[in-house]
Motif scaffolding. Sequence first.
Motif, PDB file in Angstrom:
ATOM      1  N   SER A   1       5.060   5.256   4.301  1.00 24.73           N
ATOM      2  CA  SER A   1       5.525   4.012   3.994  1.00 24.73           C
ATOM      3  C   SER A   1       4.940   3.036   5.017  1.00 24.73           C
ATOM      4  O   SER A   1       3.804   3.403   6.058  1.00 24.73           O
ATOM      5  N   HIS A   2       4.889   1.688   4.614  1.00 25.72           N
ATOM      6  CA  HIS A   2       4.317   0.692   5.414  1.00 25.72           C
ATOM      7  C   HIS A   2       5.417   0.048   6.259  1.00 25.72           C
ATOM      8  O   HIS A   2       5.173  -0.951   6.830  1.00 25.72           O
ATOM      9  N   GLU A   3       6.713   0.230   6.032  1.00 27.13           N
ATOM     10  CA  GLU A   3       7.680  -0.231   6.764  1.00 27.13           C
ATOM     11  C   GLU A   3       8.417   0.803   7.690  1.00 27.13           C
ATOM     12  O   GLU A   3       7.921   1.875   7.593  1.00 27.13           O
ATOM     13  N   ARG A   4       9.265   0.242   8.374  1.00 29.22           N
ATOM     14  CA  ARG A   4      10.210   1.059   9.547  1.00 29.22           C
ATOM     15  C   ARG A   4      10.973   2.097   8.872  1.00 29.22           C
ATOM     16  O   ARG A   4      11.683   1.994   7.929  1.00 29.22           O
TER      17      ARG A   4
ATOM     18  N   CYS B   1      13.557   4.695   4.220  1.00 32.96           N
ATOM     19  CA  CYS B   1      13.311   3.339   4.574  1.00 32.96           C
ATOM     20  C   CYS B   1      14.105   2.307   3.914  1.00 32.96           C
ATOM     21  O   CYS B   1      13.881   2.212   2.623  1.00 32.96           O
TER      22      CYS B   1
ATOM     23  N   SER C   1       8.148   2.548  13.399  1.00 35.48           N
ATOM     24  CA  SER C   1       8.267   1.188  12.803  1.00 35.48           C
ATOM     25  C   SER C   1       7.224   1.091  11.662  1.00 35.48           C
ATOM     26  O   SER C   1       7.329   0.154  10.766  1.00 35.48           O
ATOM     27  N   ASN C   2       6.081   1.771  11.876  1.00 30.81           N
ATOM     28  CA  ASN C   2       5.044   1.434  10.749  1.00 30.81           C
ATOM     29  C   ASN C   2       4.928   2.532   9.695  1.00 30.81           C
ATOM     30  O   ASN C   2       3.833   2.378   8.973  1.00 30.81           O
TER      31      ASN C   2
ATOM     32  N   LYS D   1      14.105  -1.123   3.813  1.00 35.66           N
ATOM     33  CA  LYS D   1      13.650  -2.262   3.481  1.00 35.66           C
ATOM     34  C   LYS D   1      12.972  -2.152   1.962  1.00 35.66           C
ATOM     35  O   LYS D   1      13.276  -3.239   1.347  1.00 35.66           O
TER      36      LYS D   1
ATOM     37  N   TYR E   1      12.591  -3.699  -5.410  1.00 34.73           N
ATOM     38  CA  TYR E   1      12.574  -4.642  -4.428  1.00 34.73           C
ATOM     39  C   TYR E   1      13.284  -5.993  -4.665  1.00 34.73           C
ATOM     40  O   TYR E   1      13.853  -6.465  -3.762  1.00 34.73           O
TER      41      TYR E   1
END
Length: 364
Positions: A308-311, A328, A287-288, A330, A352
């Motif tokens: 990535s920085h998202e899940r 990813c 998830s990180n 999101k 985004y």
Amino acid sequence: MNYKFINLLGAPYRGGNILLHNSELLSAVGNRVSQVHLAHSTSQTLPFENLNQIRTLCLSPDGQLLLSIDETGRALLIARQRRVLLHHFSFKGPVSAAHFSPDGKYVAVAVGKLLQVWHAPGFDKLLSPMQLHRTYGTCHDTITDIDWSADSQFIAAASKDLTARVYSLNPIPGWAPPTLAGHKDALVGVFFTTPATQQAAELAGQQPVKLYTVSKDGALFGWSLVPTEPAAGAHIAATAAGAAADTPELAQGNWVLSARHFFMQRGARLSAADYHKASGVLVVGFSNGLFELYQLPESQVLQTLSVSHERITSVCFNSTGDWLALGCAKLGQLLVWEWRSEGYVLRQQGHYYDVSCACYSPDG
């Protein structure tokens, strides 16, 4: 004026599973399916629309038939190479996973707590191309992943009820589907191993693992089959031997937990997993935004990378196991990573926020 849809740009990935077939990458973009040919560096979007957001994609082994299922369970059957819509169908509920059998004759679909097996449709004209074969309803919570055995005779289903179950395609007299329990969190993936991997483990003097299960807390369990004790008496033993000769291998013996591995990241949860059966390589996404590659059955770490920085919502291998696709939802990120040479084959990210304007270059 006659307008014809050509392509959809700016949003390579918006959720659901992604597929890699040879050098082609398939991903869901809203209610459409986008294809990227990685070898030719070209992309196109199929001219078909689901009613809602697509959440599950299913491709036949030969890559000809594509089943796109939206979040309400309505599906489109598409001849992918000819770009022709063959059939509309509704599973009457949200579908969490779908897989064609290795021989291409059946398709297994997870509809909530139910596992349905359908006869795979063909290119012939039929009144009802989708015909139900069997329904399995012993899971107590939503099924998260399914996998077929190499002989297309057994299906494994992983569920949120912390268990995995193994079902037979056709009824076997005197055999009950086993329940594989022991995880402490919801299961993310379930994977059968290949006969070649099992034979290599036997030659090395190890107990061969028939099935792997992965849960959200980073636990990987390996399950093996232990032969049952033969019954006493010559006549009873001969009868049991005759019955065993007609019984498939996975229906003989008892399932036992033979291996445990743990690979949890601090402050993160396991969110996606895939297993390349031919090479025995497992990829897990967290998830990180971190993913790791493991060589099984040794559980040796091959690679660790943050993308990535998202899940990470979806991961998959191609047929050779050299390319790895990650999505990813999101951030709208879509990556294809060649892990042996440690290089990107594709790296895209959508907008985004909403697109406010667009323009052509002078040359069109």
